[in-house]
Enzyme design. Structure first.
Site, PDB file in Angstrom:
ATOM      1  CD  GLU A   1      -3.119   1.098   1.975  1.00  0.00           C
ATOM      2  OE1 GLU A   1      -3.861   2.097   2.030  1.00  0.00           O
ATOM      3  OE2 GLU A   1      -3.387   0.023   2.521  1.00  0.00           O
ATOM      4  CB  SER A   2       4.010   2.135   1.722  1.00  0.00           C
ATOM      5  OG  SER A   2       3.520   2.034   3.041  1.00  0.00           O
TER       6      SER A   2
END
Length: 146
Positions: free
Chosen positions: A66-67
């Site tokens: 997600e980062s």
């Protein structure tokens, strides 16, 4: 929308963020290696990111994914739009018990209002540990309070 020609250096990018890489990324030891709207690469240690059986926690892989997808989407939407995750999924293929994993996010859609990435996480031997996909909405900065 940003192109590779205007991509900041990693240090410039991190310095431009309101909270740096963010407390969670810092705690997990995520380090950016390569940065553009089309491709984002980072590493993360397995140590400190394991579940009770000593394996890399699946949630840690999802945080890395997600980062990376959000960073890529943020670069694509800069300077007018910010990324907001709307969907993420992950398939865990094999475990990792030590060393470092590397996540590579590759853009699969870079639109005006959304961006999607495939993220492949590999171990130090180049074996695939996880495959994830994220879609981020690109929203006006004022809608996210920036």
């Amino acid at each position: 929308m940003t192109t590779q020609d205007t991509t900041p250096s990693i240090a410039e990018f991190v310095a431009s963020l309101p909270h740096g890489m963010g407390h969670l990324n810092d705690k997990m030891g995520i380090e950016l290696v390569e940065l553009s709207a089309e491709r984002v690469v980072a590493t993360m240690p397995v140590a400190g990111n394991t579940q009770p059986y000593g394996l890399l926690h699946g949630g840690a892989s999802v945080v890395l994914a997600e980062s990376l997808g959000s960073i890529g989407a943020g670069l694509h939407g800069h300077p007018d739009r910010a990324p907001v995750g709307v969907d993420i999924n992950a398939t865990h293929h094999r475990s990792a018990t030590s060393g470092t994993v590397t996540g590579t996010a590759t853009a699969i859609h870079l639109g005006r209002t959304s961006a999607s990435y495939e993220i492949v996480i590999t171990d130090e031997r180049g074996k695939r540990v996880c495959t994830a996909r994220i879609t981020c909405a690109l929203v006006p900065l004022e809608r996210v309070g920036l």
